[in-house]
Write a protein that holds these residues in place. Structure first.
Motif, PDB file in Angstrom:
ATOM      1  N   VAL A   1       0.862  -1.184   0.000  1.00 28.66           N
ATOM      2  CA  VAL A   1       0.000   0.000   0.000  1.00 28.66           C
ATOM      3  C   VAL A   1       0.894   1.227   0.000  1.00 28.66           C
ATOM      4  O   VAL A   1       1.736   1.401   0.873  1.00 28.66           O
ATOM      5  N   HIS A   2       0.710   2.074  -1.009  1.00 27.28           N
ATOM      6  CA  HIS A   2       1.479   3.314  -1.090  1.00 27.28           C
ATOM      7  C   HIS A   2       0.885   4.366  -0.169  1.00 27.28           C
ATOM      8  O   HIS A   2       1.600   5.017   0.589  1.00 27.28           O
ATOM      9  N   ALA A   3      -0.451   4.528  -0.227  1.00 22.25           N
ATOM     10  CA  ALA A   3      -1.118   5.515   0.626  1.00 22.25           C
ATOM     11  C   ALA A   3      -2.621   5.318   0.564  1.00 22.25           C
ATOM     12  O   ALA A   3      -3.143   4.747  -0.387  1.00 22.25           O
ATOM     13  N   LEU A   4      -3.310   5.805   1.589  1.00 28.57           N
ATOM     14  CA  LEU A   4      -4.762   5.902   1.538  1.00 28.57           C
ATOM     15  C   LEU A   4      -5.114   7.143   0.731  1.00 28.57           C
ATOM     16  O   LEU A   4      -4.402   8.141   0.775  1.00 28.57           O
ATOM     17  N   GLN A   5      -6.215   7.083   0.005  1.00 30.16           N
ATOM     18  CA  GLN A   5      -6.633   8.201  -0.832  1.00 30.16           C
ATOM     19  C   GLN A   5      -7.942   8.768  -0.315  1.00 30.16           C
ATOM     20  O   GLN A   5      -8.752   8.038   0.264  1.00 30.16           O
ATOM     21  N   ASN A   6      -8.142  10.049  -0.535  1.00 29.92           N
ATOM     22  CA  ASN A   6      -9.405  10.672  -0.159  1.00 29.92           C
ATOM     23  C   ASN A   6     -10.524  10.106  -0.999  1.00 29.92           C
ATOM     24  O   ASN A   6     -10.355   9.835  -2.176  1.00 29.92           O
ATOM     25  N   ASN A   7     -11.690   9.971  -0.369  1.00 28.06           N
ATOM     26  CA  ASN A   7     -12.894   9.714  -1.134  1.00 28.06           C
ATOM     27  C   ASN A   7     -13.727  10.981  -1.073  1.00 28.06           C
ATOM     28  O   ASN A   7     -13.349  11.958  -0.438  1.00 28.06           O
ATOM     29  N   PHE A   8     -14.869  10.982  -1.693  1.00 24.14           N
ATOM     30  CA  PHE A   8     -15.694  12.185  -1.763  1.00 24.14           C
ATOM     31  C   PHE A   8     -16.078  12.694  -0.375  1.00 24.14           C
ATOM     32  O   PHE A   8     -15.974  13.876  -0.080  1.00 24.14           O
ATOM     33  N   ALA A   9     -16.497  11.798   0.508  1.00 22.79           N
ATOM     34  CA  ALA A   9     -16.972  12.207   1.835  1.00 22.79           C
ATOM     35  C   ALA A   9     -15.857  12.834   2.658  1.00 22.79           C
ATOM     36  O   ALA A   9     -16.047  13.868   3.283  1.00 22.79           O
ATOM     37  N   SER A  10     -14.685  12.226   2.677  1.00 21.95           N
ATOM     38  CA  SER A  10     -13.607  12.764   3.510  1.00 21.95           C
ATOM     39  C   SER A  10     -13.133  14.106   2.987  1.00 21.95           C
ATOM     40  O   SER A  10     -12.795  14.982   3.754  1.00 21.95           O
ATOM     41  N   GLY A  11     -13.128  14.288   1.678  1.00 20.64           N
ATOM     42  CA  GLY A  11     -12.736  15.570   1.106  1.00 20.64           C
ATOM     43  C   GLY A  11     -13.667  16.680   1.536  1.00 20.64           C
ATOM     44  O   GLY A  11     -13.237  17.788   1.836  1.00 20.64           O
ATOM     45  N   ASN A  12     -14.965  16.392   1.590  1.00 24.40           N
ATOM     46  CA  ASN A  12     -15.937  17.393   2.021  1.00 24.40           C
ATOM     47  C   ASN A  12     -15.795  17.725   3.498  1.00 24.40           C
ATOM     48  O   ASN A  12     -15.928  18.870   3.883  1.00 24.40           O
TER      49      ASN A  12
END
Length: 115
Positions: free
Chosen positions: A34-45
């Motif tokens: 795993v390189h990194a966790l990525q933002n999803n729509f909810a977390s970005g908001n």
């Protein structure tokens, strides 16, 4: 999510979905490949409105004592994608079971990027 014990009838234990998100995110970041966790729509908001979001890249849906987790990750190019995704599922399920004594119904891995 509520876990109830009938042994001593002392009450109930309620585990917040945010706690499950933190447990899952730690399990994912400790997974090799795993390189990194990525933002999803909810977390970005959430981050835009000023709330610090600790479960970045992890979304937990808990209904009727069933837990469904969605993971958004960026993977390393040096690892087999399918094997890494299966390892993420296994690690998240095991971490949730070990820390909360509750099984996860689904762990969906969404590969956002490969770096």
């Amino acid at each position: 999510m509520i876990i109830q014990e009938d042994k001593a009838n002392l009450g109930q234990i309620e585990i917040s979905p945010e706690v499950l998100e933190v447990i899952a995110s730690i399990a994912v970041t400790e997974t090799e490949g795993v390189h990194a966790l990525q933002n999803n729509f909810a977390s970005g908001n959430f981050e835009k409105i000023g709330k610090k979001y600790r479960g970045r890249g992890v979304k937990v849906d808990a209904k009727d004592n069933e837990v469904m987790i969605s993971i958004y990750v960026s993977l390393s190019t040096r690892r087999n994608i399918h094997e890494t995704a299966e390892l993420i599922q296994k690690n998240v399920n095991q971490a949730i079971r070990n820390m909360t004594d509750h099984d996860v119904k689904e762990v969906n891995v969404h590969i956002v990027n490969i770096k």
